[in-house]
Design a protein around this motif. Structure first.
Motif, PDB file in Angstrom:
ATOM      1  N   TYR A 294      -2.023   1.940  10.467  1.00  0.00           N
ATOM      2  CA  TYR A 294      -2.656   1.447   9.081  1.00  0.00           C
ATOM      3  C   TYR A 294      -1.843   0.710   8.032  1.00  0.00           C
ATOM      4  O   TYR A 294      -0.604   1.109   8.101  1.00  0.00           O
ATOM      5  CB  TYR A 294      -3.106   2.815   8.459  1.00  0.00           C
ATOM      6  CG  TYR A 294      -2.432   3.517   7.686  1.00  0.00           C
ATOM      7  CD1 TYR A 294      -2.376   3.300   6.171  1.00  0.00           C
ATOM      8  CD2 TYR A 294      -1.803   4.440   8.266  1.00  0.00           C
ATOM      9  CE1 TYR A 294      -1.331   4.337   5.608  1.00  0.00           C
ATOM     10  CE2 TYR A 294      -0.834   5.460   7.554  1.00  0.00           C
ATOM     11  CZ  TYR A 294      -0.664   5.103   6.259  1.00  0.00           C
ATOM     12  OH  TYR A 294       0.419   5.792   5.450  1.00  0.00           O
ATOM     13  N   LYS A 295      -2.446   0.107   7.243  1.00  0.00           N
ATOM     14  CA  LYS A 295      -1.858  -0.599   5.932  1.00  0.00           C
ATOM     15  C   LYS A 295      -2.464  -0.008   4.650  1.00  0.00           C
ATOM     16  O   LYS A 295      -3.706  -0.231   4.800  1.00  0.00           O
ATOM     17  CB  LYS A 295      -1.981  -2.186   6.139  1.00  0.00           C
ATOM     18  CG  LYS A 295      -1.080  -2.674   5.091  1.00  0.00           C
ATOM     19  CD  LYS A 295      -1.195  -4.159   5.118  1.00  0.00           C
ATOM     20  CE  LYS A 295      -0.604  -4.724   6.384  1.00  0.00           C
ATOM     21  NZ  LYS A 295      -0.863  -6.344   6.368  1.00  0.00           N
ATOM     22  N   ALA A 296      -1.971   0.592   3.812  1.00  0.00           N
ATOM     23  CA  ALA A 296      -2.621   0.795   2.472  1.00  0.00           C
ATOM     24  C   ALA A 296      -3.250   0.102   1.935  1.00  0.00           C
ATOM     25  O   ALA A 296      -3.026  -1.067   1.965  1.00  0.00           O
ATOM     26  CB  ALA A 296      -1.492   1.911   1.884  1.00  0.00           C
ATOM     27  N   GLY A 297      -4.580   0.627   1.323  1.00  0.00           N
ATOM     28  CA  GLY A 297      -5.192  -0.378   0.227  1.00  0.00           C
ATOM     29  C   GLY A 297      -4.457  -0.245  -0.946  1.00  0.00           C
ATOM     30  O   GLY A 297      -3.447   0.196  -1.304  1.00  0.00           O
ATOM     31  N   GLY A 298      -5.384  -0.938  -1.948  1.00  0.00           N
ATOM     32  CA  GLY A 298      -4.582  -1.063  -3.119  1.00  0.00           C
ATOM     33  C   GLY A 298      -5.722  -1.933  -4.169  1.00  0.00           C
ATOM     34  O   GLY A 298      -6.781  -1.758  -3.843  1.00  0.00           O
ATOM     35  N   TYR A 299      -5.095  -2.335  -5.095  1.00  0.00           N
ATOM     36  CA  TYR A 299      -5.515  -3.466  -6.197  1.00  0.00           C
ATOM     37  C   TYR A 299      -5.106  -4.701  -6.106  1.00  0.00           C
ATOM     38  O   TYR A 299      -3.960  -4.981  -5.914  1.00  0.00           O
ATOM     39  CB  TYR A 299      -5.621  -2.720  -7.528  1.00  0.00           C
ATOM     40  CG  TYR A 299      -6.070  -1.175  -7.433  1.00  0.00           C
ATOM     41  CD1 TYR A 299      -7.355  -0.944  -7.520  1.00  0.00           C
ATOM     42  CD2 TYR A 299      -5.148  -0.200  -7.321  1.00  0.00           C
ATOM     43  CE1 TYR A 299      -7.963   0.229  -7.359  1.00  0.00           C
ATOM     44  CE2 TYR A 299      -5.733   1.137  -7.259  1.00  0.00           C
ATOM     45  CZ  TYR A 299      -6.826   1.370  -7.508  1.00  0.00           C
ATOM     46  OH  TYR A 299      -7.391   2.754  -7.483  1.00  0.00           O
ATOM     47  N   ASP A 300      -6.081  -5.631  -6.362  1.00  0.00           N
ATOM     48  CA  ASP A 300      -5.558  -7.137  -6.569  1.00  0.00           C
ATOM     49  C   ASP A 300      -5.252  -7.115  -7.940  1.00  0.00           C
ATOM     50  O   ASP A 300      -6.003  -7.072  -8.954  1.00  0.00           O
ATOM     51  CB  ASP A 300      -6.846  -7.918  -6.335  1.00  0.00           C
ATOM     52  CG  ASP A 300      -6.584  -9.496  -6.370  1.00  0.00           C
ATOM     53  OD1 ASP A 300      -5.374  -9.691  -6.588  1.00  0.00           O
ATOM     54  OD2 ASP A 300      -7.264 -10.232  -5.833  1.00  0.00           O
TER      55      ASP A 300
END
Length: 295
Positions: free
Chosen positions: A40-46
């Protein structure tokens, strides 16, 4: 449009990943393997949040499940080696960063993408002095679903002309080829090294690298695609067997193919630059003289 924003965003993720590998050695000259893994690759904020809406500020975590099967083989009484692998990977919520044609990148998720392919490489000692080698990659990499991708420059121009805001323009890239993923690539090389007398060694090598059409822009703009091409490199050298000195002439991209490794819309397109592009161009034909002296 300037404004005041006051909000707090939080996200939590839990992932269970793993890897299972099996290996079988039928004999001393061959090995077969099977590997299944997840990641997986962690999500985040633009950070830019160029679309200007809270709903688009967050991007989700990307997950992948992959399977690879292959083998490594020694052939012709040790004179040759062959490696081959088949692989299949399924990505959910693939993270994509796309230039918005102005001054920011929009980070979001493609719903799903699938990558399937074959890779193989080989080396053969034809004689004591001549070695042939090569590699082949076949790839099917596309977005299974990506209905809200960022628009190309031409699409943005038409969208704005119709009375819409450029930030709301989207396109559907479902079924389209992934960025930097040509359907095939191949390399063929030959190396010839032969002693001259008791002290000198003559060397000659040539390699040909070829690739199919390649998507360069994340928004799939076909004007920036790199078309299929071949590049030829060669080298001839003369030196001492003990490596004390060597002189070589090296030629790269001998057919003078014009290729690019990256391209995009010119920034600040909304200020009158819409429809213009920049590209990073690879070096043209080059011929260099090399020398080495060890003391």
């Amino acid at each position: 449009i300037a404004g005041t924003y006051a909000y707090q965003l939080e996200r939590d993720e839990d992932h269970l990943t793993g890897n299972v590998g099996l290996q079988w050695d039928p004999n001393a000259d061959s090995m077969l393997y099977l590997n299944i893994s997840s990641g997986y690759k962690a999500g985040g904020y633009d950070e830019d949040n160029a679309l200007g809406s809270l709903a688009d500020a967050e991007f989700e975590d990307e997950t992948v499940l992959g399977v690879e099967a292959g083998g490594k083989f020694t052939v012709l009484d040790g004179r040759g080696r062959i490696n081959a692998a088949l692989f299949h990977a399924k990505y959910e919520d693939l993270q994509v960063s796309t230039f918005d044609g102005n001054a920011s990148f929009v980070v979001g998720n493609a719903a799903e993408s699938v990558v399937t392919g074959l890779e193989a490489d080989w080396t053969f000692a034809v004689t004591e002095h001549l070695i042939l080698s090569g590699a082949l990659a076949l790839l099917n990499a596309e977005y299974d679903s990506f209905p809200d991708s960022a628009c190309t420059s031409m699409q943005i121009i038409a969208w704005v002309a119709a009375g819409n805001t450029r930030a709301t323009c989207t396109q559907d890239l479902s079924g389209r080829q992934l960025q930097f993923a040509p359907e095939w690539a191949v390399n063929i090389a030959a190396q010839y090294v032969r002693p001259i007398g008791n002290d000198l060694e003559l060397g000659f090598s040539v390699d040909i690298n070829a690739s199919d059409d390649t998507v360069i822009a994340a928004d799939g703009d076909t004007l920036l695609d790199q078309k299929a091409h071949e590049k030829i490199n060669a080298r001839i050298s003369l030196g001492t067997i003990d490596g004390k000195w060597l002189i070589a002439v090296v030629g790269k991209n001998l057919a003078n193919e014009a290729t690019t490794t990256f391209g995009n819309d010119v920034p600040l397109g909304s200020l009158g630059f819409d429809g213009t592009y920049f590209q990073h161009i690879d070096p043209p034909r080059t011929v260099t003289l090399q020398g080495r002296w060890s003391f």
